[in-house]
Design a protein around this motif. Structure first.
Motif, PDB file in Angstrom:
ATOM      1  N   ALA A   1       7.558 -11.831  26.500  1.00 41.23           N
ATOM      2  CA  ALA A   1       9.150 -12.009  27.112  1.00 41.23           C
ATOM      3  C   ALA A   1       9.962 -12.840  26.315  1.00 41.23           C
ATOM      4  O   ALA A   1      11.006 -12.148  26.007  1.00 41.23           O
ATOM      5  N   VAL A   2       9.553 -13.591  25.383  1.00 37.63           N
ATOM      6  CA  VAL A   2      10.267 -14.344  24.381  1.00 37.63           C
ATOM      7  C   VAL A   2      10.458 -13.445  23.476  1.00 37.63           C
ATOM      8  O   VAL A   2      11.627 -13.371  22.978  1.00 37.63           O
ATOM      9  N   LEU A   3       9.614 -12.795  22.885  1.00 37.07           N
ATOM     10  CA  LEU A   3       9.928 -11.499  22.006  1.00 37.07           C
ATOM     11  C   LEU A   3      10.983 -10.685  22.231  1.00 37.07           C
ATOM     12  O   LEU A   3      11.935 -10.293  21.388  1.00 37.07           O
ATOM     13  N   VAL A   4      10.822 -10.132  23.643  1.00 39.15           N
ATOM     14  CA  VAL A   4      11.797  -9.347  24.036  1.00 39.15           C
ATOM     15  C   VAL A   4      13.140  -9.895  24.252  1.00 39.15           C
ATOM     16  O   VAL A   4      14.250  -9.138  23.802  1.00 39.15           O
ATOM     17  N   ILE A   5      13.290 -11.002  24.680  1.00 33.73           N
ATOM     18  CA  ILE A   5      14.521 -11.850  24.467  1.00 33.73           C
ATOM     19  C   ILE A   5      15.132 -11.870  23.285  1.00 33.73           C
ATOM     20  O   ILE A   5      16.180 -11.687  23.096  1.00 33.73           O
ATOM     21  N   PHE A   6      14.371 -12.285  22.227  1.00 31.64           N
ATOM     22  CA  PHE A   6      14.877 -12.357  20.817  1.00 31.64           C
ATOM     23  C   PHE A   6      15.202 -11.105  20.199  1.00 31.64           C
ATOM     24  O   PHE A   6      16.177 -10.767  19.512  1.00 31.64           O
ATOM     25  N   LEU A   7      14.539 -10.027  20.515  1.00 33.66           N
ATOM     26  CA  LEU A   7      14.958  -8.388  20.258  1.00 33.66           C
ATOM     27  C   LEU A   7      15.838  -8.164  20.760  1.00 33.66           C
ATOM     28  O   LEU A   7      16.920  -7.610  20.139  1.00 33.66           O
ATOM     29  N   VAL A   8      16.329  -8.298  21.937  1.00 33.70           N
ATOM     30  CA  VAL A   8      17.486  -8.090  22.709  1.00 33.70           C
ATOM     31  C   VAL A   8      18.604  -8.651  22.087  1.00 33.70           C
ATOM     32  O   VAL A   8      19.720  -8.215  21.850  1.00 33.70           O
ATOM     33  N   LYS A   9      18.468 -10.153  21.855  1.00 33.68           N
ATOM     34  CA  LYS A   9      19.713 -10.811  20.881  1.00 33.68           C
ATOM     35  C   LYS A   9      19.930 -10.184  19.683  1.00 33.68           C
ATOM     36  O   LYS A   9      21.046  -9.973  19.191  1.00 33.68           O
TER      37      LYS A   9
END
Length: 141
Positions: free
Chosen positions: A16-24
């Motif tokens: 989930a953290v990885l997805v948040i960073f990827l979205v940003k």
């Protein structure tokens, strides 16, 4: 919770953290791509304007070169018509120089002739006087 459940939970949180960073990151990339697209569009517009200006300038320069060539052609024709005048002036100058030299030569000869004539006249007078003297002397004897 078992160790496998905790590991799955940690993996899910990490994902989930990885997805948040990827979205940003993707949002920043999207802004950058949009900015690049805008810059490319402005560059294309500028290139289009510059191309039109260059085309206009090239037509103007071509017209100026044509007029310049016509002017040079006209000047060359006029110079060609003046050339005989300069040739005639050069010939006249040569003739005047020759006439001047002839005049100096004539004056020099006249001066020499005048001196010779004067000497001849004096010699003639002396000769006549001498002849008279000798004739009288011969008569007296």
């Amino acid at each position: 919770m078992t160790a496998g459940g905790i590991a799955g939970l940690i993996a899910a949180i990490a994902f989930a953290v990885l997805v948040i960073f990827l979205v940003k990151l993707l949002m920043k990339v999207e802004k950058t791509v949009a900015s690049v697209e805008k810059t490319v569009e402005e560059a294309n517009n500028t290139i289009e304007v510059v191309t039109k200006d260059v085309d206009l300038l090239s037509r103007e320069v071509e017209g100026l070169l044509t007029k310049g060539n016509e002017l040079f052609s006209d000047v060359n024709k006029k110079v060609a018509t003046i050339d005989p005048l300069f040739t005639a002036i050069a010939d006249l100058s040569t003739s005047i120089s020759e006439l001047n030299a002839s005049g100096k030569n004539l004056v020099s000869r006249i001066n020499d002739l005048g001196k010779t004539t004067a000497q001849t006249t004096v010699a003639g007078k002396v000769g006549k006087t001498a002849m008279k003297f000798f004739k009288q002397r011969n008569k007296e004897e």
